[in-house]
Design an enzyme around this catalytic site. Sequence first.
Site, PDB file in Angstrom:
ATOM      1  N   ARG A 142       3.378 -40.549 -63.469  1.00 25.48           N
ATOM      2  CA  ARG A 142       3.937 -41.872 -63.125  1.00 25.48           C
ATOM      3  C   ARG A 142       2.917 -42.676 -62.321  1.00 25.48           C
ATOM      4  O   ARG A 142       2.721 -43.850 -62.550  1.00 25.48           O
ATOM      5  CB  ARG A 142       5.221 -41.696 -62.326  1.00 25.48           C
ATOM      6  CG  ARG A 142       6.484 -41.613 -63.135  1.00 25.48           C
ATOM      7  CD  ARG A 142       6.460 -40.495 -64.169  1.00 25.48           C
ATOM      8  NE  ARG A 142       7.741 -40.323 -64.846  1.00 25.48           N
ATOM      9  CZ  ARG A 142       8.691 -39.491 -64.426  1.00 25.48           C
ATOM     10  NH1 ARG A 142       8.496 -38.723 -63.357  1.00 25.48           N
ATOM     11  NH2 ARG A 142       9.825 -39.399 -65.088  1.00 25.48           N
ATOM     12  N   ASP A 171       4.069 -37.835 -69.109  1.00 31.78           N
ATOM     13  CA  ASP A 171       5.450 -38.338 -69.061  1.00 31.78           C
ATOM     14  C   ASP A 171       5.523 -39.625 -69.868  1.00 31.78           C
ATOM     15  O   ASP A 171       4.530 -40.031 -70.487  1.00 31.78           O
ATOM     16  CB  ASP A 171       5.917 -38.518 -67.608  1.00 31.78           C
ATOM     17  CG  ASP A 171       7.410 -38.204 -67.469  1.00 31.78           C
ATOM     18  OD1 ASP A 171       8.206 -38.853 -68.158  1.00 31.78           O
ATOM     19  OD2 ASP A 171       7.766 -37.307 -66.683  1.00 31.78           O
ATOM     20  N   HIS A 242      10.600 -37.200 -72.515  1.00 27.63           N
ATOM     21  CA  HIS A 242       9.564 -37.652 -71.573  1.00 27.63           C
ATOM     22  C   HIS A 242       8.204 -37.751 -72.263  1.00 27.63           C
ATOM     23  O   HIS A 242       7.173 -37.349 -71.713  1.00 27.63           O
ATOM     24  CB  HIS A 242       9.478 -36.714 -70.353  1.00 27.63           C
ATOM     25  CG  HIS A 242      10.618 -36.881 -69.406  1.00 27.63           C
ATOM     26  ND1 HIS A 242      10.692 -37.905 -68.499  1.00 27.63           N
ATOM     27  CD2 HIS A 242      11.740 -36.156 -69.218  1.00 27.63           C
ATOM     28  CE1 HIS A 242      11.820 -37.803 -67.793  1.00 27.63           C
ATOM     29  NE2 HIS A 242      12.479 -36.746 -68.216  1.00 27.63           N
ATOM     30  N   ASP A 305      13.231 -31.069 -69.817  1.00 26.38           N
ATOM     31  CA  ASP A 305      14.355 -31.687 -69.104  1.00 26.38           C
ATOM     32  C   ASP A 305      14.723 -33.037 -69.719  1.00 26.38           C
ATOM     33  O   ASP A 305      13.953 -33.617 -70.482  1.00 26.38           O
ATOM     34  CB  ASP A 305      14.001 -31.886 -67.623  1.00 26.38           C
ATOM     35  CG  ASP A 305      12.758 -32.743 -67.460  1.00 26.38           C
ATOM     36  OD1 ASP A 305      11.790 -32.513 -68.203  1.00 26.38           O
ATOM     37  OD2 ASP A 305      12.754 -33.650 -66.613  1.00 26.38           O
ATOM     38  N   GLU A 306      15.875 -33.526 -69.337  1.00 26.93           N
ATOM     39  CA  GLU A 306      16.328 -34.884 -69.623  1.00 26.93           C
ATOM     40  C   GLU A 306      15.912 -35.338 -71.028  1.00 26.93           C
ATOM     41  O   GLU A 306      15.093 -36.233 -71.182  1.00 26.93           O
ATOM     42  CB  GLU A 306      15.767 -35.842 -68.568  1.00 26.93           C
ATOM     43  CG  GLU A 306      16.314 -35.541 -67.189  1.00 26.93           C
ATOM     44  CD  GLU A 306      15.760 -36.464 -66.127  1.00 26.93           C
ATOM     45  OE1 GLU A 306      16.500 -36.819 -65.215  1.00 26.93           O
ATOM     46  OE2 GLU A 306      14.553 -36.817 -66.196  1.00 26.93           O
ATOM     47  N   TRP A 371      16.770 -27.471 -61.439  1.00 28.53           N
ATOM     48  CA  TRP A 371      16.421 -28.546 -60.515  1.00 28.53           C
ATOM     49  C   TRP A 371      17.633 -29.329 -60.042  1.00 28.53           C
ATOM     50  O   TRP A 371      17.551 -30.047 -59.060  1.00 28.53           O
ATOM     51  CB  TRP A 371      15.399 -29.484 -61.149  1.00 28.53           C
ATOM     52  CG  TRP A 371      15.865 -30.233 -62.354  1.00 28.53           C
ATOM     53  CD1 TRP A 371      15.850 -29.792 -63.649  1.00 28.53           C
ATOM     54  CD2 TRP A 371      16.410 -31.548 -62.393  1.00 28.53           C
ATOM     55  NE1 TRP A 371      16.349 -30.751 -64.487  1.00 28.53           N
ATOM     56  CE2 TRP A 371      16.710 -31.860 -63.743  1.00 28.53           C
ATOM     57  CE3 TRP A 371      16.677 -32.517 -61.436  1.00 28.53           C
ATOM     58  CZ2 TRP A 371      17.247 -33.071 -64.150  1.00 28.53           C
ATOM     59  CZ3 TRP A 371      17.219 -33.740 -61.837  1.00 28.53           C
ATOM     60  CH2 TRP A 371      17.500 -33.997 -63.178  1.00 28.53           C
ATOM     61  N   TYR A 396      13.326 -31.782 -53.370  1.00 25.65           N
ATOM     62  CA  TYR A 396      12.781 -33.021 -53.946  1.00 25.65           C
ATOM     63  C   TYR A 396      12.287 -33.943 -52.830  1.00 25.65           C
ATOM     64  O   TYR A 396      13.087 -34.582 -52.134  1.00 25.65           O
ATOM     65  CB  TYR A 396      13.843 -33.721 -54.808  1.00 25.65           C
ATOM     66  CG  TYR A 396      13.835 -33.288 -56.260  1.00 25.65           C
ATOM     67  CD1 TYR A 396      13.623 -31.958 -56.606  1.00 25.65           C
ATOM     68  CD2 TYR A 396      14.030 -34.205 -57.283  1.00 25.65           C
ATOM     69  CE1 TYR A 396      13.612 -31.566 -57.933  1.00 25.65           C
ATOM     70  CE2 TYR A 396      14.024 -33.818 -58.621  1.00 25.65           C
ATOM     71  CZ  TYR A 396      13.816 -32.486 -58.935  1.00 25.65           C
ATOM     72  OH  TYR A 396      13.801 -32.089 -60.253  1.00 25.65           O
ATOM     73  N   ASP A 398      10.694 -36.658 -53.114  1.00 24.23           N
ATOM     74  CA  ASP A 398      10.689 -38.098 -53.416  1.00 24.23           C
ATOM     75  C   ASP A 398      12.016 -38.729 -52.990  1.00 24.23           C
ATOM     76  O   ASP A 398      12.186 -39.941 -53.113  1.00 24.23           O
ATOM     77  CB  ASP A 398      10.435 -38.354 -54.903  1.00 24.23           C
ATOM     78  CG  ASP A 398      11.376 -37.586 -55.810  1.00 24.23           C
ATOM     79  OD1 ASP A 398      11.767 -36.461 -55.465  1.00 24.23           O
ATOM     80  OD2 ASP A 398      11.733 -38.125 -56.872  1.00 24.23           O
ATOM     81  N   TRP A 447       7.960 -36.280 -57.350  1.00 27.91           N
ATOM     82  CA  TRP A 447       7.921 -37.235 -58.474  1.00 27.91           C
ATOM     83  C   TRP A 447       7.361 -38.539 -57.925  1.00 27.91           C
ATOM     84  O   TRP A 447       7.604 -38.887 -56.761  1.00 27.91           O
ATOM     85  CB  TRP A 447       9.329 -37.425 -59.042  1.00 27.91           C
ATOM     86  CG  TRP A 447       9.916 -36.141 -59.524  1.00 27.91           C
ATOM     87  CD1 TRP A 447      10.844 -35.375 -58.892  1.00 27.91           C
ATOM     88  CD2 TRP A 447       9.574 -35.442 -60.728  1.00 27.91           C
ATOM     89  NE1 TRP A 447      11.127 -34.239 -59.634  1.00 27.91           N
ATOM     90  CE2 TRP A 447      10.353 -34.253 -60.765  1.00 27.91           C
ATOM     91  CE3 TRP A 447       8.692 -35.684 -61.780  1.00 27.91           C
ATOM     92  CZ2 TRP A 447      10.273 -33.334 -61.809  1.00 27.91           C
ATOM     93  CZ3 TRP A 447       8.619 -34.766 -62.820  1.00 27.91           C
ATOM     94  CH2 TRP A 447       9.396 -33.606 -62.832  1.00 27.91           C
ATOM     95  N   GLU A 449       7.326 -41.958 -59.162  1.00 29.04           N
ATOM     96  CA  GLU A 449       7.670 -43.334 -59.552  1.00 29.04           C
ATOM     97  C   GLU A 449       7.424 -44.308 -58.395  1.00 29.04           C
ATOM     98  O   GLU A 449       6.928 -45.410 -58.586  1.00 29.04           O
ATOM     99  CB  GLU A 449       9.147 -43.436 -59.953  1.00 29.04           C
ATOM    100  CG  GLU A 449       9.501 -42.805 -61.275  1.00 29.04           C
ATOM    101  CD  GLU A 449      10.003 -41.378 -61.101  1.00 29.04           C
ATOM    102  OE1 GLU A 449       9.540 -40.679 -60.157  1.00 29.04           O
ATOM    103  OE2 GLU A 449      10.839 -40.941 -61.914  1.00 29.04           O
TER     104      GLU A 449
HETATM  105  C1  ACM Z   1      13.642 -33.484 -63.306  1.00 31.25           C
HETATM  106  O1  ACM Z   1      13.836 -33.889 -62.151  1.00 31.25           O
HETATM  107  N1  ACM Z   1      13.897 -34.255 -64.338  1.00 31.25           N
HETATM  108  C2  ACM Z   1      13.106 -32.168 -63.577  1.00 31.25           C
END
Ligand code: ACM
Length: 528
Positions: A142, A171, A242, A305-306, A371, A396, A398, A447, A449
């Site tokens: 990011r 990503d 991603h 993920d996601e 996570w 986390y 962030d 992360w 962002e």
């Molecule tokens: C994640 O936070 N999407 C691993």
Amino acid sequence: MIIPHPSHLARIPGHFTFDATTCVRASDGAQGAADLLRTLLAPATGLPLRPSPTGRVVLALDPELGGLGAEGYGLTVGPDAVLLRAARPAGLLHGVQTIRQLLPAQALSERPESGVAWRMPCVQVTDVPRFGWRGMMLDVARHFQPVSFLRRFVDLLAFHKLNVLHLHLTDDQGWRMPVAAYPRLTEVGGARSRSMIGRSGSGRFDDLPHAGAYTAAELRSLVAYAAERGVTVVPEIEMPGHTRAALAAYPHLGNVPGRELDVWTEWGVCRNILGVHDEVLDFCRTVLGEVLDVFPSSYVHIGGDECPVTEWEESPAARRRAAELGLAAPKDLRGWFLGRIGDFLIEAGRRPLCWAEDSGTLPPEFTVMPWRDTDHGLAAARRGHDVIMAPHRSTYLDYPQTEQPGEPLGQAGGIVDLRAVHGGETVPADWEPAAAARVLGTQAQLWSEFVPTAEHAEYLVFPRLCALADRAWNPAGDWSTDFLPALLRHEDRLAALGIAHRTIPHPAVPPHTPRATSRTTSPRTISQ
Ligand code: ACM
């Protein structure tokens, strides 16, 4: 007052002082640790620490000390001699970091420090980590960070006896891993035209192109640098979600023939994912082949993920593929996809690793990083996976550290303060032994962002990473009697290392009361 809290430390009378005459004797296999001691102490102290068979500082590798495991060490500091012993080189490297923490904080400076006695208290330490995986994930997709930042980060991880740097290299918003077979991944996928201002869905953008990618030579040298410090660099290449940056570079990897996409400029979960045709699997294997060539780590992370499956549900080709495979629904292609790539990694002698967010099916050979919630870790362990705990509420970094108005923008949905990180239980006490035995360790995540600069990253990471390191090495360390007093002493070390860290809470001071003498750096104002 060492962080992480040693499993056993006893103070004994006296001090040992390093001076220009102090020599180092290293047994076979201990030279790497002796070199590291020299390298790390040289800038501030100027001490030569010459090698000598009669040196008073002895570093000894002794396989007979099997009780210390792969990373434990024993350290005896007496008034006239220092003896550091371990069964494996990694243990010696951790012992070197303990020596650094026993010395005055100025020893950590990058500049020459004069007029300091390089004196450390006499101690007897036997120190063995509880968990073998003690890591930190950095998202360089990011917001790109140069290799110089990553090297500094490796040093800061090693200083806290963390042993994994997990690099999130790709990503939707950027592809940073060079791949000779697919040069457009970094040429096109490594640059975006602008970035979203504020959180996902804000609809507002800056006007600043953002770009960056590593060279293979830079990454190889990072891997070697980290290994000399006892840190393994674990690469992550995201799939099948991603992947918008890869789709921008190679549109034919997607689900809609002929469609052109840009590198994503938004935050959040992107609906565009990889297709499931053979060419895509070949692409992933080729990319990973080059990744394996650069990163010798046993574990290789493939994201997972996601992954919104709308595009698969809408794609005749994906629906056909699911039917041919006998899958109940296109959503089951995710497990199938990851399983095929996992097989490739296993055949290459590596261990596949991916994020876990639900009870989705993956082959048991996958090690998973739950996570979302701690309970997902228990469910995964019960399904037979090895587990590395990464629950967002305690790992986390962030997430904002307070609700105070001055805090820079972080992820929505909660506060992760120092206490929450230190309170995070890698293995909750009520897990049954068989599930608990599956837990390899834990790691923090950053992360990026909302983390455009190195200074901002350090503000978010420290001191919370100190808390994570403490828990991962020695969960028996107590917050108020062990960790907080040690952290107050650690503040001078963080300052000497030049870390732009957040205020360390002083128990005597009510929360949020500014201390006139505190050594803190405000984060750069972050555009919101
Ligand atoms: C994640 O936070 N999407 C691993």
